[in-house]
Scaffold this motif. Structure first.
Motif, PDB file in Angstrom:
ATOM      1  N   PHE A 241       3.832   4.304   7.485  1.00 31.53           N
ATOM      2  CA  PHE A 241       3.390   2.973   7.927  1.00 31.53           C
ATOM      3  C   PHE A 241       3.930   2.738   9.344  1.00 31.53           C
ATOM      4  O   PHE A 241       5.132   2.840   9.578  1.00 31.53           O
ATOM      5  CB  PHE A 241       3.956   1.885   7.007  1.00 31.53           C
TER       6      PHE A 241
ATOM      7  N   PHE B 238       1.586  -0.554   8.394  1.00 24.65           N
ATOM      8  CA  PHE B 238       0.593   0.011   7.480  1.00 24.65           C
ATOM      9  C   PHE B 238       0.223   1.419   7.917  1.00 24.65           C
ATOM     10  O   PHE B 238       0.682   1.904   8.951  1.00 24.65           O
ATOM     11  CB  PHE B 238      -0.656  -0.893   7.422  1.00 24.65           C
ATOM     12  N   ASN B 239      -0.625   2.067   7.118  1.00 24.06           N
ATOM     13  CA  ASN B 239      -1.092   3.433   7.385  1.00 24.06           C
ATOM     14  C   ASN B 239      -2.190   3.364   8.444  1.00 24.06           C
ATOM     15  O   ASN B 239      -3.375   3.266   8.135  1.00 24.06           O
ATOM     16  CB  ASN B 239      -1.613   4.045   6.076  1.00 24.06           C
TER      17      ASN B 239
ATOM     18  N   ASP C 272      -5.076   6.005   8.359  1.00 25.50           N
ATOM     19  CA  ASP C 272      -6.121   5.769   7.352  1.00 25.50           C
ATOM     20  C   ASP C 272      -6.952   4.527   7.695  1.00 25.50           C
ATOM     21  O   ASP C 272      -8.154   4.508   7.465  1.00 25.50           O
ATOM     22  CB  ASP C 272      -5.497   5.593   5.965  1.00 25.50           C
TER      23      ASP C 272
ATOM     24  N   LEU D 144      -0.022  -1.653   0.169  1.00 24.48           N
ATOM     25  CA  LEU D 144      -0.965  -1.328   1.249  1.00 24.48           C
ATOM     26  C   LEU D 144      -0.317  -1.508   2.616  1.00 24.48           C
ATOM     27  O   LEU D 144      -0.680  -0.846   3.585  1.00 24.48           O
ATOM     28  CB  LEU D 144      -2.190  -2.242   1.181  1.00 24.48           C
ATOM     29  N   ALA D 145       0.619  -2.444   2.690  1.00 21.26           N
ATOM     30  CA  ALA D 145       1.253  -2.766   3.980  1.00 21.26           C
ATOM     31  C   ALA D 145       2.436  -3.678   3.683  1.00 21.26           C
ATOM     32  O   ALA D 145       2.565  -4.207   2.582  1.00 21.26           O
ATOM     33  CB  ALA D 145       0.265  -3.483   4.894  1.00 21.26           C
ATOM     34  N   PHE D 146       3.296  -3.830   4.678  1.00 26.54           N
ATOM     35  CA  PHE D 146       4.333  -4.866   4.548  1.00 26.54           C
ATOM     36  C   PHE D 146       4.568  -5.474   5.911  1.00 26.54           C
ATOM     37  O   PHE D 146       4.250  -4.882   6.947  1.00 26.54           O
ATOM     38  CB  PHE D 146       5.632  -4.313   3.948  1.00 26.54           C
TER      39      PHE D 146
ATOM     40  N   LEU E 281      -7.636  -3.953   5.325  1.00 29.55           N
ATOM     41  CA  LEU E 281      -6.976  -3.044   4.383  1.00 29.55           C
ATOM     42  C   LEU E 281      -7.790  -2.890   3.100  1.00 29.55           C
ATOM     43  O   LEU E 281      -7.930  -1.792   2.563  1.00 29.55           O
ATOM     44  CB  LEU E 281      -5.555  -3.546   4.083  1.00 29.55           C
TER      45      LEU E 281
ATOM     46  N   ARG F  94     -12.952   3.978   2.232  1.00 33.74           N
ATOM     47  CA  ARG F  94     -12.614   5.285   2.779  1.00 33.74           C
ATOM     48  C   ARG F  94     -11.241   5.798   2.367  1.00 33.74           C
ATOM     49  O   ARG F  94     -10.573   6.508   3.108  1.00 33.74           O
ATOM     50  CB  ARG F  94     -12.783   5.277   4.304  1.00 33.74           C
ATOM     51  N   GLY F  95     -10.815   5.436   1.157  1.00 30.63           N
ATOM     52  CA  GLY F  95      -9.627   6.047   0.566  1.00 30.63           C
ATOM     53  C   GLY F  95      -8.346   5.871   1.350  1.00 30.63           C
ATOM     54  O   GLY F  95      -7.602   6.823   1.557  1.00 30.63           O
ATOM     55  N   TYR F  96      -8.080   4.650   1.793  1.00 29.60           N
ATOM     56  CA  TYR F  96      -6.802   4.344   2.453  1.00 29.60           C
ATOM     57  C   TYR F  96      -5.651   4.690   1.519  1.00 29.60           C
ATOM     58  O   TYR F  96      -5.699   4.350   0.337  1.00 29.60           O
ATOM     59  CB  TYR F  96      -6.794   2.857   2.802  1.00 29.60           C
ATOM     60  N   SER F  97      -4.607   5.354   2.046  1.00 28.02           N
ATOM     61  CA  SER F  97      -3.412   5.644   1.235  1.00 28.02           C
ATOM     62  C   SER F  97      -2.284   4.697   1.591  1.00 28.02           C
ATOM     63  O   SER F  97      -1.817   4.694   2.728  1.00 28.02           O
ATOM     64  CB  SER F  97      -2.913   7.066   1.494  1.00 28.02           C
TER      65      SER F  97
ATOM     66  N   PHE G  78       1.614   3.103  -0.024  1.00 25.45           N
ATOM     67  CA  PHE G  78       2.841   3.683  -0.585  1.00 25.45           C
ATOM     68  C   PHE G  78       2.881   3.364  -2.081  1.00 25.45           C
ATOM     69  O   PHE G  78       2.776   2.201  -2.468  1.00 25.45           O
ATOM     70  CB  PHE G  78       4.078   3.054   0.069  1.00 25.45           C
TER      71      PHE G  78
END
Lengths: 279, 279
Positions: free
Chosen positions: A244, A262-263, A266, B168-170, B232, B239-242, B244
């Protein structure tokens, strides 16, 4: 002629209204505890009549003579910092919806790899990890960004300048310090300098260590977390692991941004595909 | 014959040694503040002679009569919870290396999508976001896992059962509550039930809302964070966001695991490739 006995004429504590139907009293000057008790009782009667909800009293440490009086009036502690104590009385019969005190310590661990694939490791002078080569870790200060905290810790402990790359992983653990929990962010850092200068007070030694050597000192007693550090390093170096990374989201009144992590790789996947299609 | 004046015969406060060369006094029974002052002074002299470092005194709230005496003896507040106050005196002339009080509140936001691509949203009864459709958010309790906290919040606010998928995010934000900072984890949740039953006290309404409608209520006044929620969601669905996802790392004395959260898909990439090669 005004009736001198009306409640409007009783002296009360200086208070400001908060946004949630409550009042905040911030005591500053020395006051005799008997005088304070009289004012507090009169004020509480008035606030109850007015339908106030939470009553907050902030006492700087030089007014510790007033703590007992506030507690005897039905207040509980809400939180304390070295130089002040905050007390709260929730007047309504309903449940107190006020958020509890902060519950987590935020720590950072720095994964710093040089271009020989060596990792920056330290040995601490004290504590249960003494004698073990470990990554630089430290506590993020109050009001400090994670990105800034990890750069500061690496610099303090090893003298190495680094740039923040991304958060590779984070962990949450409970009962770490006085019942509080901890979130530890494992951060990938890019070194900007290479000459080590250790912090003499806390650090016994620091060096660049091949990942295999770091892995070799693992024992069955080690926490699984340590094994993940190696797995994450390898995944990052060998096959493009995406962690992230931070983007600014809002800016506070001092002009400092908040960050969302975040990623990014992706999230940008489709945008990149579109760019490619447009070429 | 023993000399009655030796310091060994002066009564002292009950104390236990800590792991860092300090002592901890946990007061429990009522005590007159003059008696307490005498014991504290004698104890402090003794601890100084013994080369003790940090002296901790924990006072339950029913002993608020002793706070002033402890402060006058040179202690500062370290932290407080509703029912107790912890005070600290660092005896050596060196800097106090004791970690500060917890600095962060941990919050969760729940992104719950059903198979029609609709998102679970709520309207709060109070606060600055009143009237806006937003995701369920809440504070993680002390000692609670992020995964458990977000499942609990969604259930409490909407009656919907969910399963934790990934973070997904922080984000990290400062000065949120009495100078404390906040880490907000945006969590992807899979719904296990669909019938909404709202919590009457805090929630005005809840519904399943198409992402376009959620997006349509955005205004320039909105925080950028809200826009990221949509980005997100789309990245995850299309599209398959990864993000954590959690894996257990250690187990505490109560048998509860701690968790590490990382990009499991990327970490397992090579392993998957190997598996494919082995087929």
């Amino acid at each position: 002629m005004m009736d001198q006995s009306t409640s409007e004429n009783v002296q009360r504590l200086p208070a400001t209204d908060d946004e949630f139907g409550g009042v905040v009293v911030e005591m500053k000057e020395h006051m005799d505890s008997d005088v304070f008790r009289t004012l507090l009782k009169a004020s509480m009667s008035q606030w109850k009549l007015q339908g106030k909800k939470g009553v907050w009293i902030k006492l700087p440490i030089h007014l510790s003579n007033l703590v007992d009086t506030v507690v005897k009036e039905g207040f509980e502690y809400h939180h304390a910092e070295p130089k002040y104590l905050m007390l709260l009385c929730w007047i309504p019969k309903t449940n107190n919806p006020i958020p509890a005190n902060a519950s987590h310590i935020v720590r950072v661990g720095a994964i710093v790899l040089n271009d020989k694939g060596e990792m920056l490791v330290v040995q601490e002078k004290m504590g249960i990890l003494r004698g073990l080569w470990k990554i630089s870790t430290g506590t993020v200060h109050q009001g400090e960004d994670i990105t800034a905290g990890v750069i500061r810790e690496v610099k303090e402990e090893t003298g190495i300048d680094t740039e923040f790359v991304e958060v590779l992983a984070f962990s949450q653990e409970h009962n770490v310090f006085f019942g509080k929990s901890e979130v530890l962010f494992l951060c990938m850092m890019c070194p900007l300098s290479f000459e080590i200068q250790i912090q003499e007070t806390e650090i016994e030694a620091a060096r660049w260590m091949p990942l295999e050597d770091y892995e070799a000192q693992l024992s069955v007693q080690e926490q699984v977390l340590r094994k993940y550090i190696i797995e994450l390093c390898k995944a990052k170096v060998e096959r493009g692991y995406s962690g992230f990374s931070p983007s600014p989201v809002t800016t506070d009144s001092n002009g400092n941004p908040s960050f969302i992590y975040f990623n990014k790789e992706d999230l940008n996947k489709k945008i990149l595909d579109n760019s490619v299609n447009q070429v």
